[in-house]
Design a protein around this motif. Structure first.
Motif, PDB file in Angstrom:
ATOM      1  N   LEU A 100       1.966  -6.625  -4.878  1.00  0.00           N
ATOM      2  CA  LEU A 100       1.648  -5.322  -5.487  1.00  0.00           C
ATOM      3  C   LEU A 100       1.429  -5.853  -6.919  1.00  0.00           C
ATOM      4  O   LEU A 100       2.391  -6.286  -7.325  1.00  0.00           O
ATOM      5  CB  LEU A 100       3.022  -4.196  -5.540  1.00  0.00           C
ATOM      6  N   LYS A 148      -2.202  -1.729  -7.772  1.00  0.00           N
ATOM      7  CA  LYS A 148      -2.999  -2.059  -6.545  1.00  0.00           C
ATOM      8  C   LYS A 148      -2.379  -2.935  -5.728  1.00  0.00           C
ATOM      9  O   LYS A 148      -1.577  -3.872  -6.204  1.00  0.00           O
ATOM     10  CB  LYS A 148      -4.457  -2.516  -6.966  1.00  0.00           C
ATOM     11  N   ASN A 163       0.715  -1.351  -0.048  1.00  0.00           N
ATOM     12  CA  ASN A 163      -0.082   0.050   0.326  1.00  0.00           C
ATOM     13  C   ASN A 163       0.883   1.264   0.051  1.00  0.00           C
ATOM     14  O   ASN A 163       0.514   2.443  -0.443  1.00  0.00           O
ATOM     15  CB  ASN A 163      -0.762   0.065   1.084  1.00  0.00           C
ATOM     16  N   ARG A 176       0.213   7.032  -6.646  1.00  0.00           N
ATOM     17  CA  ARG A 176      -0.851   7.774  -6.850  1.00  0.00           C
ATOM     18  C   ARG A 176      -0.766   9.169  -6.606  1.00  0.00           C
ATOM     19  O   ARG A 176      -1.120  10.270  -7.356  1.00  0.00           O
ATOM     20  CB  ARG A 176      -2.048   7.455  -6.003  1.00  0.00           C
ATOM     21  N   VAL A 205       1.279   2.024  -3.645  1.00  0.00           N
ATOM     22  CA  VAL A 205       0.185   2.551  -4.193  1.00  0.00           C
ATOM     23  C   VAL A 205      -0.180   4.178  -3.767  1.00  0.00           C
ATOM     24  O   VAL A 205      -0.411   4.847  -4.603  1.00  0.00           O
ATOM     25  CB  VAL A 205      -1.033   1.638  -4.032  1.00  0.00           C
TER      26      VAL A 205
END
Lengths: 310, 540
Positions: B166, B159, B113, B120, B116
Motif C-alpha cells: 500500500l 493506492k 486494496n 476512499r 484503498v
C-alpha cells in the motif's frame, strides 16, 4: 355496521394525516438538528443534510415523506441506529414491549378477575377487605416503586432474577417487569369486577334466578360473570394499549430495549424519522384497538348498537 | 391436602433453582473462564467503521477491526496489520507492507486494496462520515479537496501497488499521523464482502467480518447487549487472552452497580453519587477521565469581548471546591486545556498539563476583584446567562456553584442559569446565541492538537469565536515542524496564550470511578480516543 366501520376508518386516516403533519412541522421547529455535535464541522453537517434530503424546503420534505410512507418506507434512523429502516427498528423493539405487555395484561387481568370475584362473592367479609386493600395499594403505588421493591428483593438481595433485561434470557428477565407492570391492571380489574358483580347481584333478574333455586355456583358462572366480562373488556382495552406500547418508566427501570426506550432516545437525539414512525405506529395501534373494542361491544352485548339511526 | 402442599413447595423450590441457574454470574463464579462482562452506558449506534459515532460503538469497532497501526497497552501507536513501513520522498510517501498472515474472520486475506476501498469510502462526501476530516488531518494527498467535492474520490493519495503493498502519498507531513491511522475509520473494508452485504452491511453479526482481535456473535443493531468472541483468524490471536467479552448497555449507573454486585457484570462505571458507597470496596478504582470541563465565553457578545471581565469570572471560581465538595468522583482541578496524563514533554518527561501556565485558573478573590474593577470602567455588562445541559446531573450543581461564586466575588454581577437539552445547547453554541456555556472536550488522539486546534480562528468548532493571530501562527508552525521538542514548546506556548485569554477557562478533568473485578488485569482506560482495548486484558 359496515357504514359505521367505514366512517371510523375515514376518521382514522384523517387523524393519522393530521398527526403526521403536526409532528413533522413541530420537529423541524425544535431547536437543534439530529447532527448537532461539538466535533462536526459545518461542511459535515451540510453533507449529512444533503445525504438525507433535509436541505430542501419543509413542504417538499413533507411531501417526500408522505409519498414514501404510502409505500411503507418510513425512512431510516439518522443517529440512534444509523441507516436502519425505521420499520425494522419499530418491529425489533416493539416485539420486546409486546411480550412484556401481553404477559402483564394476562397476569394482571387473571389475578385481578379472581380477586374481584372473591371480593364480590364474599362481600363484607375479611376477604373483601383484603382484596380491596390490595387493589387500593396496586392503584396508588406507582409502578416504578413496585419495580424498585421487587428488584431490590429478587435481584439485589436474593439474586434469583436479573434486575436488568438480558436479551439472551428474554423470559427470565421479563418476570420482574411483568409483575411491576401488572399491578395497576390487576387492581383496576379487581375493582371493576367487584363493583359490577355486586350491581348484578342486586338486580331483579339475579333475584329471580336465585328464587328459582338455581345453585349459587351456577348463578355466578352463568348470570353474573358473563355480564361482568363486558366491563372487563371496556377497562382492559385501554389498559392493554398502555402496557404493550412499552411503559417508558418500567423499561427504564429494568433497562429493557423496548419501544418506549427507543422513543425516548429518538426524541433526545432529534432522530426525526424514528420519532415520526413510532408516533404513527402508536396512533395506528390506539385507533385500531379502540375500533376493534367498539365492534366487540356489539358482538358481546346486543344492547349496544353501533349503527344506530341506520 | 398435605400431598398438595408438598407438591407446591417442591414446585416453588424447583422454580427457584431454575431461576438461580439462569442467572449469569459473570466471572466471579469461575475465575478461569476468561470471559468478562463490561457495562456501557449508551447503546451502539452503528458498527460501520466510518459511521460508528457513540463511545459504545467505537469500543466495539476498535476491538473488532485493526488498521495499519494499533494502540498498544501503553497508549502508543504500533504497527498493526502492516508489518513494516518505508518512508521516502522527504517523508511524503509511505509504503506499507501488509502482513502475510493478516486475514479477515471469514478467512479471506486482508489486502492493500481493502485499505484503498475503505479510505476512499471514508473520504467520499456522499457517505457524509463524521470522520471524513481525518484523512486530511493525517495529510493524505487530495483528501480535503475530495471531502469538499472539488476532486474525484479516486484521486485520494492511496493506492495498492501489489496484493500486500500500500502506497500512501501525503500533501504534508503530520507528526502524529500514526496515531490517526490507528483509528478504526482507517481500518480496512473487504470490498467484495461489503458489496455482497449491500444495505445490510454492519446491521447484524451475519453481515460483518472482523479484521481485529475479536469478532461479533449473535447480534443485530438495536440489541442492548453485544458479545465479542476471540477472532481465531486474527494475526496475533495467540496473544489475545480473553475468549469472550460481553458488552451490556445499562444507562442508569445504580442499576449497573447492582448488576456488578449480583455478579452479572465485571466492569461498571459509577456516578459521583455512588462513590461514597463504594470508595472502600476492593473492586473500586478511580482514574482521571477523558475530558476537560470548562466555561466557554461567546466573545462576540458585547462586554464578554473584555478580557478583564472574563479573567474576573475565571479567578472567582474555586475549582478545588467543585471537585472536592460538589463532584466527589475523583475529578481534579485543571489549569490547562490539554488535560493531565495525555502528553509528556519529549525532553524531560513532564506532563503537559503541569507545565501549562496556572495564573488564571487558580482561585483568587483578590485577582477577581482587581480584574472586576478594571472591567467595570470599560463595560457596563452586569448580567450574563450561564447555559448548561441536562446530560449529566452534576452540571446543574456546578452551574449553581459558579453562579454563587461569581455573584459573591464580583459584586454587581448577576448570573442567570439556563438549563436546556444537549442538542439545544450545541445548537445555541453553533449559532453563537449564548453568553457563556459549561461545556467539555475529549481528545480523539493523544496530542495537544486534538484539543488546541479547535481554537484556531477558522475552525468550525471554535464556538466562542475567540481569535488570536499569534495562536494561529504557533499552531500552523507546530504542524510543519518535525522536531518533537520544538513542536512541544510551540504547542505549550499556544496553550498558554489560550489560557491567558480566559476565553475558555478550564474547570476540571473528570474522574472515572469504576467497579472492576480485582482479578481483571491490563485493562486500563485510555484518555484519548477509544477507552478500552480488550486485546491485552486477562483474568488473574
Amino acid at each position: 355496521m359496515k357504514k359505521y366501520v367505514l366512517k371510523r376508518l375515514l376518521i382514522a386516516v384523517v387523524t393519522l394525516f393530521l398527526i403526521t403533519l403536526i409532528l413533522f412541522v413541530m420537529e423541524k421547529a425544535m431547536p437543534g438538528s439530529p447532527f448537532n455535535d461539538e466535533k462536526m464541522s459545518h461542511a459535515q453537517v451540510a453533507a449529512l443534510y444533503r445525504k438525507y434530503g433535509l436541505d430542501g424546503p419543509i413542504w417538499l420534505q413533507f411531501f417526500n415523506y408522505l409519498k414514501n410512507m404510502i409505500t411503507g418506507d418510513f425512512g431510516v434512523s439518522y443517529t440512534v441506529q444509523v441507516n436502519t429502516p425505521v420499520t425494522t427498528m419499530i418491529f425489533q423493539h416493539f416485539k420486546i414491549s409486546l411480550q412484556i405487555g401481553l404477559q402483564a395484561t394476562i397476569l394482571g387481568s387473571i389475578i385481578g378477575f379472581f380477586m374481584g370475584v372473591l371480593a364480590a362473592v364474599k362481600k363484607g367479609t375479611i376477604w373483601d377487605n383484603l382484596m380491596t386493600g390490595i387493589s387500593v395499594l396496586g392503584i396508588s403505588l406507582p409502578n416504578f416503586v413496585v419495580a424498585l421493591i421487587i428488584s431490590l428483593i429478587f435481584s439485589y438481595k436474593l439474586m434469583v432474577l436479573p434486575g436488568t433485561y438480558q436479551q439472551t434470557q428474554p423470559f427470565v428477565s421479563s418476570i420482574l417487569p411483568t409483575i411491576a407492570l401488572s399491578t395497576f391492571t390487576m387492581a383496576s380489574i379487581e375493582r371493576y369486577v367487584r363493583n359490577d358483580m355486586i350491581t348484578i347481584m342486586d338486580s331483579d333478574y339475579y333475584r329471580l334466578a336465585d328464587s328459582k333455586g338455581i345453585k349459587k355456583y351456577q348463578l355466578i358462572m352463568h348470570h353474573v360473570i358473563r355480564n361482568t366480562l363486558i366491563s372487563v373488556i371496556t377497562v382492559l382495552a385501554p389498559l392493554m394499549i398502555d402496557l404493550i406500547a412499552g411503559s417508558m418508566v418500567i423499561e427504564k427501570a429494568f433497562a429493557i430495549p423496548g419501544l418506549g426506550t427507543l422513543y425516548i432516545s429518538a426524541i433526545q437525539a432529534n432522530d426525526y424519522n424514528v420519532v415520526l414512525g413510532i408516533t404513527f405506529f402508536y396512533a395506528v395501534l390506539f385507533i385500531g384497538i379502540m375500533l376493534v373494542v367498539d365492534i366487540l361491544y356489539g358482538l358481546i352485548d346486543p344492547r349496544i348498537r353501533l349503527d344506530e339511526g341506520e | 391436602m398435605k400431598k398438595g402442599a408438598v407438591l407446591a413447595t417442591a414446585a416453588v423450590a424447583c422454580f427457584g433453582m431454575l431461576l438461580t441457574g439462569c442467572q449469569n454470574k459473570g466471572n466471579s463464579s469461575s475465575k478461569k473462564q476468561e470471559k468478562i462482562t463490561v457495562v456501557q452506558n449508551a447503546p451502539v449506534d452503528s458498527l460501520d467503521p466510518i459511521l460508528a459515532y457513540s463511545n459504545s460503538s467505537s469500543v466495539v469497532v476498535a476491538n473488532t477491526t485493526e488498521g495499519l497501526y494499533t494502540i498498544d497497552a501503553n497508549d502508543k501507536p504500533q504497527l498493526g496489520l502492516a508489518s513494516n513501513v518505508k518512508t521516502s520522498n522527504h517523508g511524503l510517501t509511505k509504503t506499507f507492507t501488509i502482513r502475510e498472515d493478516a486475514k479477515w474472520s471469514n478467512g479471506d486475506p486482508i489486502t492493500a486494496n481493502d485499505f484503498v476501498f475503505a479510505w476512499r469510502r471514508l473520504a467520499n462526501p456522499k457517505n457524509a462520515s463524521a470522520f471524513n476530516f481525518q484523512p486530511g488531518a493525517a495529510g493524505i494527498k487530495n483528501a480535503d479537496d475530495i471531502v469538499a467535492g472539488k476532486k474525484p474520490v479516486n484521486s485520494l493519495g492511496v493506492k495498492a501497488t501489489g496484493k500486500k503493498t500500500l502506497v500512501v502519498e501525503l500533501d504534508h507531513v503530520v507528526p502524529y499521523m500514526n496515531k490517526l491511522l490507528a483509528f478504526s475509520d482507517f481500518a480496512p473494508v473487504n470490498q467484495k464482502y461489503f458489496e455482497k452485504a449491500g444495505k445490510k452491511f454492519a446491521q447484524d453479526s451475519d453481515h460483518l467480518i472482523a479484521s481485529g482481535p475479536y469478532k461479533i456473535k449473535d447480534w443485530k443493531l438495536g440489541d442492548n447487549s453485544i458479545q465479542l468472541v476471540k477472532n481465531a483468524k486474527y494475526w496475533d490471536a495467540k496473544n489475545v487472552k480473553l475468549n469472550e467479552v460481553k458488552l451490556d448497555v445499562i444507562i442508569d449507573p445504580e442499576k449497573a452497580a447492582i448488576a456488578f454486585e449480583n455478579g452479572s457484570a465485571d466492569y461498571v462505571h459509577l456516578s459521583g453519587q455512588l462513590v461514597p458507597k463504594y470508595r472502600k470496596d476492593k473492586n473500586y478504582e478511580n482514574e482521571v477521565g477523558n475530558f476537560t470541563q470548562y466555561l466557554m465565553f461567546n466573545v462576540k457578545k458585547p462586554g464578554l469581548d473584555n478580557e478583564d471581565l472574563r479573567k474576573a469570572i475565571s479567578s472567582s471560581i474555586n475549582r478545588k471546591e467543585i471537585t472536592k465538595h460538589i463532584l466527589k468522583d475523583g475529578s481534579i482541578p485543571v489549569h490547562s486545556m490539554v488535560m493531565k496524563n495525555l502528553v509528556k514533554n519529549p525532553s524531560n518527561g513532564k506532563d503537559f498539563a503541569d507545565e501549562s501556565t496556572t495564573d488564571l485558573s487558580e482561585y483568587s478573590a483578590a485577582d477577581a476583584k482587581k480584574y472586576w474593577n478594571k472591567a467595570k470602567s470599560k463595560t457596563d455588562l452586569r448580567s450574563i446567562t450561564l447555559l448548561y445541559d441536562d446530560s449529566d446531573p452534576a452540571y446543574a450543581n456546578v452551574a449553581a456553584y459558579v453562579k454563587a461564586q461569581v455573584e459573591k466575588n464580583l459584586p454587581g454581577m448577576k448570573v442567570d442559569l439556563q438549563q436546556v437539552s444537549k442538542k439545544t445547547r450545541l445548537d445555541k453554541m453553533s449559532k453563537a446565541t449564548y453568553d457563556v456555556t459549561l461545556t467539555r472536550w475529549g481528545p480523539d488522539y493523544a496530542d495537544p492538537t486534538a484539543i488546541l486546534s479547535m481554537y484556531q480562528s477558522k475552525n468550525d468548532s471554535n464556538y466562542g469565536k475567540w481569535a488570536n493571530s499569534e495562536f494561529d501562527k504557533l499552531m500552523a508552525e507546530s504542524n510543519k515542524t518535525t522536531d518533537q521538542a520544538k513542536r512541544y514548546q510551540l504547542l505549550l506556548k499556544a496553550n498558554n496564550i489560550l489560557i491567558d485569554s480566559a476565553s475558555c477557562p478550564p474547570l476540571y478533568q473528570n474522574g472515572a470511578p469504576v467497579l472492576k473485578r480485582a482479578n481483571i488485569q491490563d485493562l486500563p482506560m485510555h484518555i484519548a480516543g477509544v477507552p478500552y482495548f480488550f486485546k491485552y486484558a486477562s483474568i488473574k
